[in-house]
Scaffold this motif. Structure first.
Motif, PDB file in Angstrom:
ATOM      1  N   PHE A 161       0.847  -1.184   0.000  1.00 43.77           N
ATOM      2  CA  PHE A 161       0.000   0.000   0.000  1.00 43.77           C
ATOM      3  C   PHE A 161       0.886   1.238   0.000  1.00 43.77           C
ATOM      4  CE2 PHE A 161      -1.967   3.546   2.282  1.00 43.77           C
ATOM      5  CZ  PHE A 161      -3.111   3.736   1.507  1.00 43.77           C
ATOM      6  N   VAL A 162       0.624   2.140  -0.931  1.00 43.89           N
ATOM      7  CA  VAL A 162       1.399   3.381  -1.033  1.00 43.89           C
ATOM      8  C   VAL A 162       0.432   4.555  -1.146  1.00 43.89           C
ATOM      9  CG1 VAL A 162       3.076   4.708  -2.360  1.00 43.89           C
ATOM     10  CG2 VAL A 162       3.321   2.224  -2.192  1.00 43.89           C
ATOM     11  N   GLN A 163       0.566   5.506  -0.243  1.00 46.58           N
ATOM     12  CA  GLN A 163      -0.154   6.772  -0.386  1.00 46.58           C
ATOM     13  C   GLN A 163       0.822   7.779  -0.952  1.00 46.58           C
ATOM     14  OE1 GLN A 163      -2.750   8.243   2.805  1.00 46.58           O
ATOM     15  NE2 GLN A 163      -1.891  10.289   2.469  1.00 46.58           N
ATOM     16  N   THR A 164       0.579   8.201  -2.170  1.00 44.60           N
ATOM     17  CA  THR A 164       1.509   9.089  -2.858  1.00 44.60           C
ATOM     18  C   THR A 164       1.220  10.546  -2.499  1.00 44.60           C
ATOM     19  OG1 THR A 164       0.201   9.600  -4.849  1.00 44.60           O
ATOM     20  CG2 THR A 164       1.337   7.462  -4.778  1.00 44.60           C
ATOM     21  N   ASN A 165       2.070  11.427  -2.986  1.00 43.95           N
ATOM     22  CA  ASN A 165       1.834  12.860  -2.876  1.00 43.95           C
ATOM     23  C   ASN A 165       1.285  13.429  -4.179  1.00 43.95           C
ATOM     24  OD1 ASN A 165       2.595  13.411  -0.190  1.00 43.95           O
ATOM     25  ND2 ASN A 165       4.748  13.304  -0.736  1.00 43.95           N
ATOM     26  N   ASP A 166       0.926  12.541  -5.102  1.00 42.31           N
ATOM     27  CA  ASP A 166       0.354  12.978  -6.371  1.00 42.31           C
ATOM     28  C   ASP A 166      -1.133  13.263  -6.209  1.00 42.31           C
ATOM     29  OD1 ASP A 166       2.757  12.698  -7.745  1.00 42.31           O
ATOM     30  OD2 ASP A 166       2.372  10.582  -8.176  1.00 42.31           O
ATOM     31  N   ILE A 167      -1.557  14.427  -6.643  1.00 44.77           N
ATOM     32  CA  ILE A 167      -2.975  14.793  -6.591  1.00 44.77           C
ATOM     33  C   ILE A 167      -3.660  14.255  -7.846  1.00 44.77           C
ATOM     34  CG2 ILE A 167      -4.630  16.700  -6.541  1.00 44.77           C
ATOM     35  CD1 ILE A 167      -2.463  18.344  -5.123  1.00 44.77           C
ATOM     36  N   GLY A 205      -0.751  16.948 -10.340  1.00 50.37           N
ATOM     37  CA  GLY A 205       0.490  17.499  -9.812  1.00 50.37           C
ATOM     38  C   GLY A 205       0.771  16.883  -8.458  1.00 50.37           C
ATOM     39  N   ARG A 206       1.778  17.409  -7.782  1.00 55.67           N
ATOM     40  CA  ARG A 206       2.156  16.870  -6.481  1.00 55.67           C
ATOM     41  C   ARG A 206       1.708  17.793  -5.360  1.00 55.67           C
ATOM     42  NH1 ARG A 206       5.392  12.544  -6.481  1.00 55.67           N
ATOM     43  NH2 ARG A 206       5.943  12.927  -4.317  1.00 55.67           N
ATOM     44  N   LYS A 207       1.259  17.184  -4.269  1.00 60.27           N
ATOM     45  CA  LYS A 207       0.850  17.954  -3.098  1.00 60.27           C
ATOM     46  C   LYS A 207       1.996  18.848  -2.630  1.00 60.27           C
ATOM     47  CE  LYS A 207      -1.035  17.348   1.566  1.00 60.27           C
ATOM     48  NZ  LYS A 207      -1.461  16.353   2.591  1.00 60.27           N
ATOM     49  N   ASP A 208       3.223  18.343  -2.747  1.00 58.20           N
ATOM     50  CA  ASP A 208       4.408  19.110  -2.352  1.00 58.20           C
ATOM     51  C   ASP A 208       4.567  20.377  -3.183  1.00 58.20           C
ATOM     52  OD1 ASP A 208       4.686  16.168  -2.842  1.00 58.20           O
ATOM     53  OD2 ASP A 208       6.204  16.337  -1.287  1.00 58.20           O
ATOM     54  N   VAL A 221       2.132  22.346  -4.327  1.00 59.35           N
ATOM     55  CA  VAL A 221       1.092  23.360  -4.134  1.00 59.35           C
ATOM     56  C   VAL A 221       1.709  24.631  -3.550  1.00 59.35           C
ATOM     57  CG1 VAL A 221      -0.995  23.955  -2.843  1.00 59.35           C
ATOM     58  CG2 VAL A 221      -0.782  21.693  -3.889  1.00 59.35           C
ATOM     59  N   ILE A 222       1.365  25.758  -4.158  1.00 58.93           N
ATOM     60  CA  ILE A 222       1.884  27.058  -3.731  1.00 58.93           C
ATOM     61  C   ILE A 222       0.726  27.899  -3.193  1.00 58.93           C
ATOM     62  CG2 ILE A 222       3.015  29.190  -4.481  1.00 58.93           C
ATOM     63  CD1 ILE A 222       4.298  27.523  -6.758  1.00 58.93           C
ATOM     64  N   ILE A 223       0.911  28.477  -2.006  1.00 57.06           N
ATOM     65  CA  ILE A 223      -0.078  29.408  -1.459  1.00 57.06           C
ATOM     66  C   ILE A 223       0.378  30.826  -1.801  1.00 57.06           C
ATOM     67  CG2 ILE A 223      -1.217  30.269   0.612  1.00 57.06           C
ATOM     68  CD1 ILE A 223      -0.807  27.546   1.873  1.00 57.06           C
ATOM     69  N   THR A 224      -0.402  31.497  -2.605  1.00 53.61           N
ATOM     70  CA  THR A 224      -0.062  32.855  -3.040  1.00 53.61           C
ATOM     71  C   THR A 224      -1.313  33.709  -3.041  1.00 53.61           C
ATOM     72  OG1 THR A 224       0.915  34.191  -4.814  1.00 53.61           O
ATOM     73  CG2 THR A 224      -0.303  32.222  -5.481  1.00 53.61           C
ATOM     74  N   GLY A 225      -1.236  34.860  -2.416  1.00 53.10           N
ATOM     75  CA  GLY A 225      -2.386  35.745  -2.365  1.00 53.10           C
ATOM     76  C   GLY A 225      -3.596  35.126  -1.712  1.00 53.10           C
ATOM     77  N   GLY A 226      -3.375  34.184  -0.790  1.00 55.31           N
ATOM     78  CA  GLY A 226      -4.466  33.564  -0.067  1.00 55.31           C
ATOM     79  C   GLY A 226      -5.133  32.400  -0.764  1.00 55.31           C
ATOM     80  N   ILE A 227      -4.621  31.979  -1.924  1.00 52.61           N
ATOM     81  CA  ILE A 227      -5.197  30.830  -2.627  1.00 52.61           C
ATOM     82  C   ILE A 227      -4.128  29.774  -2.864  1.00 52.61           C
ATOM     83  CG2 ILE A 227      -6.949  32.243  -3.775  1.00 52.61           C
ATOM     84  CD1 ILE A 227      -5.263  32.005  -6.343  1.00 52.61           C
ATOM     85  N   LYS A 228      -4.590  28.532  -3.017  1.00 51.09           N
ATOM     86  CA  LYS A 228      -3.685  27.428  -3.338  1.00 51.09           C
ATOM     87  C   LYS A 228      -3.671  27.223  -4.852  1.00 51.09           C
ATOM     88  CE  LYS A 228      -4.383  24.844   0.971  1.00 51.09           C
ATOM     89  NZ  LYS A 228      -4.814  23.542   1.557  1.00 51.09           N
ATOM     90  N   VAL A 229      -2.482  27.135  -5.422  1.00 48.05           N
ATOM     91  CA  VAL A 229      -2.376  26.904  -6.860  1.00 48.05           C
ATOM     92  C   VAL A 229      -1.402  25.761  -7.131  1.00 48.05           C
ATOM     93  CG1 VAL A 229      -2.898  29.301  -7.438  1.00 48.05           C
ATOM     94  CG2 VAL A 229      -0.519  28.600  -7.175  1.00 48.05           C
ATOM     95  N   LEU A 230      -1.710  25.018  -8.165  1.00 44.05           N
ATOM     96  CA  LEU A 230      -0.791  23.988  -8.648  1.00 44.05           C
ATOM     97  C   LEU A 230       0.005  24.566  -9.817  1.00 44.05           C
ATOM     98  CD1 LEU A 230      -2.776  20.626  -8.690  1.00 44.05           C
ATOM     99  CD2 LEU A 230      -0.557  21.011  -7.630  1.00 44.05           C
TER     100      LEU A 230
END
Length: 335
Positions: A209-215, A228-231, A233-242
């Protein structure tokens, strides 16, 4: 590896694999290090065999089949080409990995393993590679520009979704379809793929069993896409972007200037993180001044409607680089 790989290196990796396969009940392999320091893990022989049998069945390989590895035996993709040849009792050939792969002088190859960075050479030598019945691409994702060129090539190409921990690929999709569209990934026989926390892709293969960081995006028929990867994810201007989403939007607008680029970020007091685009200038544009190149790209980005690319998702800075930073296995490092 920091130095250029040699045929002696490939043979050494091959012998190490065979020792583990026959005498040690498995092999030790290094992860790619795409999200941090590479680590060593032990894969049992029965897991390797199970993965190899799936691929052998999928491509209908047999003792009459010829397999060719253009990738390094240091990493799981190359190691599994050895395992597949052992499982089907086929004929395996290999070479020193390079951006200009060369096939052996034979009439036909049933399965060849490559990475995306090798495909531009393949596309420029289609006649040489037309004798390959199936080309399996792994190691990193295929970007949109390359995807469309591969579709147009007429070659039978498959993109894999793989983890080192799962002994190579657990899902595949054929490189086909209209421009910009891609089939979804489909899990191989016996593998269960489903969403976990934050829609991260989870993989279940018997006792593995593998839980990846891939969304992932998951569909009712069981197929899926990788966003993309959870790692990443960028928080910019109050929003999350891939960053991958932004890259997909802007690529058609700037690909003639930056055929290779990526989105990353740096800390920022106002934005939390400030979006940055880093790219390698196209050969035919390198006679232009850097400021002129950047101004042209900014103008094109500003022309993209805000409902498609909101202002918070627009790169705030453009950086010209000499080369895209990659791990030894060819995965992007977002630095």
């Amino acid at each position: 590896m920091d130095r250029k790989m040699t045929l002696q290196d490939q043979n050494a990796f091959l012998q190490t694999f065979l020792t583990g396969w026959y005498a040690e009940g498995g092999i030790t392999v290094r992860t790619s290090g795409s999200t941090g320091t590479p680590k060593e893990i032990f894969l049992k022989k029965d897991q390797l065999e199970r993965s190899a049998r799936r691929t052998v069945k999928f491509f209908r390989l047999s003792k009459k089949s010829r397999l060719h590895s253009a990738v390094s035996f240091e990493f799981i993709g190359g190691k599994m080409m050895i395992a597949r040849s052992l499982v089907c009792n086929g004929n395996l050939t290999f070479e020193v990995p390079s951006l200009t792969p060369r096939l052996p002088d034979v009439e036909e190859i049933d399965l060849a393993s490559m990475v995306p960075a090798q495909m531009p050479h393949v596309l420029s030598h289609l006649e040489d590679f037309s004798k390959v019945r199936n080309i399996l691409i792994g190691g990193s994702a295929v970007d949109d520009r390359l995807w469309d060129k591969l579709v147009a090539s007429g070659l039978n190409i498959w993109e894999s979704y793989a983890m080192t921990e799962t002994a190579s690929h657990v899902a595949m999709r054929r490189v086909a379809g209209p421009s910009g569209a891609r089939p979804h990934f489909v899990a191989l026989s016996g593998v269960k793929i489903f969403p976990g926390p934050d829609n991260c892709i989870c993989i279940e293969d018997e006792d593995i069993f593998v839980q990846t960081n891939d969304i992932g995006i998951f569909y009712p028929d069981g197929s899926f896409e990788v966003k993309g990867r959870k790692d990443d994810v960028i928080i910019t201007g109050g929003i999350k972007v891939l960053p991958q989403d932004i890259e997909t939007i802007i690529r058609p607008h700037i690909s003639d200037i930056f055929p290779s680029f990526y989105i990353t970020s740096v800390p920022d007091e106002l934005w939390t993180s400030r979006l940055i685009m880093k790219g390698v200038v196209a050969e035919e544009k390198r006679n232009l001044a850097p400021d002129e190149i950047k101004a042209s790209v900014r103008e094109r980005l500003e022309a993209i409607p805000s409902e498609i690319l909101p202002s918070k998702k627009r790169p705030k800075e453009i950086v010209i680089i000499d080369a895209i930073p990659l791990t030894p296995s060819g995965k992007l490092i977002r630095i």
